[in-house]
Scaffold this motif. Structure first.
Motif, PDB file in Angstrom:
ATOM      1  N   VAL A 241       0.838  -1.209   0.000  1.00  0.00           N
ATOM      2  CA  VAL A 241       0.000   0.000   0.000  1.00  0.00           C
ATOM      3  C   VAL A 241       0.866   1.249   0.000  1.00  0.00           C
ATOM      4  CG1 VAL A 241      -1.648   1.318   1.384  1.00  0.00           C
ATOM      5  CG2 VAL A 241      -2.003  -1.107   1.014  1.00  0.00           C
ATOM      6  N   ALA A 242       1.894   1.265   0.854  1.00  0.00           N
ATOM      7  CA  ALA A 242       2.773   2.437   0.912  1.00  0.00           C
ATOM      8  C   ALA A 242       3.514   2.631  -0.411  1.00  0.00           C
ATOM      9  CB  ALA A 242       3.760   2.295   2.063  1.00  0.00           C
ATOM     10  N   GLY A 243       3.935   1.532  -1.035  1.00  0.00           N
ATOM     11  CA  GLY A 243       4.608   1.642  -2.329  1.00  0.00           C
ATOM     12  C   GLY A 243       3.686   2.176  -3.398  1.00  0.00           C
ATOM     13  N   ARG A 244       2.425   1.730  -3.384  1.00  0.00           N
ATOM     14  CA  ARG A 244       1.455   2.250  -4.362  1.00  0.00           C
ATOM     15  C   ARG A 244       1.210   3.737  -4.138  1.00  0.00           C
ATOM     16  NH1 ARG A 244       0.097  -1.298  -8.545  1.00  0.00           N
ATOM     17  NH2 ARG A 244       0.362  -3.370  -7.705  1.00  0.00           N
ATOM     18  N   LEU A 245       1.083   4.109  -2.873  1.00  0.00           N
ATOM     19  CA  LEU A 245       0.855   5.529  -2.574  1.00  0.00           C
ATOM     20  C   LEU A 245       2.054   6.371  -2.980  1.00  0.00           C
ATOM     21  CD1 LEU A 245      -0.898   5.354   0.896  1.00  0.00           C
ATOM     22  CD2 LEU A 245      -1.912   5.989  -1.283  1.00  0.00           C
ATOM     23  N   TRP A 246       3.252   5.878  -2.682  1.00  0.00           N
ATOM     24  CA  TRP A 246       4.449   6.649  -3.005  1.00  0.00           C
ATOM     25  C   TRP A 246       4.625   6.770  -4.515  1.00  0.00           C
ATOM     26  CZ3 TRP A 246       7.766  10.047  -1.444  1.00  0.00           C
ATOM     27  CH2 TRP A 246       8.954  10.216  -2.132  1.00  0.00           C
ATOM     28  N   CYS A 247       4.598   5.664  -5.213  1.00  0.00           N
ATOM     29  CA  CYS A 247       4.850   5.706  -6.654  1.00  0.00           C
ATOM     30  C   CYS A 247       3.659   6.246  -7.429  1.00  0.00           C
ATOM     31  CB  CYS A 247       5.236   4.327  -7.164  1.00  0.00           C
ATOM     32  SG  CYS A 247       6.880   3.846  -6.636  1.00  0.00           S
TER      33      CYS A 247
ATOM     34  N   PHE B  78       1.457   8.578  -6.244  1.00  0.00           N
ATOM     35  CA  PHE B  78       1.149   9.973  -5.939  1.00  0.00           C
ATOM     36  C   PHE B  78       2.410  10.809  -5.801  1.00  0.00           C
ATOM     37  CE2 PHE B  78       0.292  13.344  -2.808  1.00  0.00           C
ATOM     38  CZ  PHE B  78      -0.629  14.064  -3.529  1.00  0.00           C
ATOM     39  N   ALA B  79       3.290  10.444  -4.905  1.00  0.00           N
ATOM     40  CA  ALA B  79       4.438  11.291  -4.597  1.00  0.00           C
ATOM     41  C   ALA B  79       5.468  11.293  -5.726  1.00  0.00           C
ATOM     42  CB  ALA B  79       5.077  10.843  -3.289  1.00  0.00           C
ATOM     43  N   CYS B  80       5.763  10.139  -6.302  1.00  0.00           N
ATOM     44  CA  CYS B  80       6.750  10.100  -7.390  1.00  0.00           C
ATOM     45  C   CYS B  80       6.258  10.896  -8.603  1.00  0.00           C
ATOM     46  CB  CYS B  80       7.008   8.665  -7.833  1.00  0.00           C
ATOM     47  SG  CYS B  80       8.027   7.740  -6.719  1.00  0.00           S
ATOM     48  N   ALA B  81       5.015  10.689  -8.947  1.00  0.00           N
ATOM     49  CA  ALA B  81       4.463  11.379 -10.116  1.00  0.00           C
ATOM     50  C   ALA B  81       4.437  12.885  -9.892  1.00  0.00           C
ATOM     51  CB  ALA B  81       3.055  10.861 -10.399  1.00  0.00           C
TER      52      ALA B  81
END
Length: 124
Positions: free
Chosen positions: A104-110, A112-115
């Protein structure tokens, strides 16, 4: 039968051939907020690991594995060898929750935050 010719590999511009040793890679020192957090947690976990057996809980150690009597004292709880099915269940639940939360954290990071960081960096 097809014959494949063998040709020597030309040397690179820096004079390294096919069997030359690789260039050395040297680590650099890392500093910053996350490096300080990492060292803080390393020290904290080491203090817990080495200090917990010295902590008194009631009239005995907080964590005591009495192998001769086949009893395990953990903060006032007394566990017997047949109780380790509960520990197994706890470890399985912990592992599955670790996988869930990292996914979940990886999905949120990549997602939302990475984009966002790429969009901000390309627009500047």
């Amino acid at each position: 039968m097809k014959v494949i010719p063998i040709t020597p590999v030309p040397a690179d511009g820096d004079g390294q051939g096919l069997y030359a040793s690789e260039k050395k890679v040297y680590p650099r020192s890392v500093s910053g907020l996350f490096a300080r957090w990492r060292w803080t947690f390393v020290w904290l976990t080491q203090i817990v690991f080495y200090g917990l057996p010295w902590l008194q809980w009631g009239e005995r150690q907080a964590v005591l594995f009495d192998l001769a009597a086949r009893r395990f004292y953990i903060f006032g709880y007394v566990l017997y060898p047949q109780d380790f099915i509960y520990l197994t269940g706890l470890l399985v639940i912990s592992a599955l929750s670790l996988f869930l939360f990292t996914a979940v954290a990886g999905r949120l990071w990549c997602g939302f935050a990475c984009a966002r960081s790429r969009a901000i960096a390309t627009s500047a």
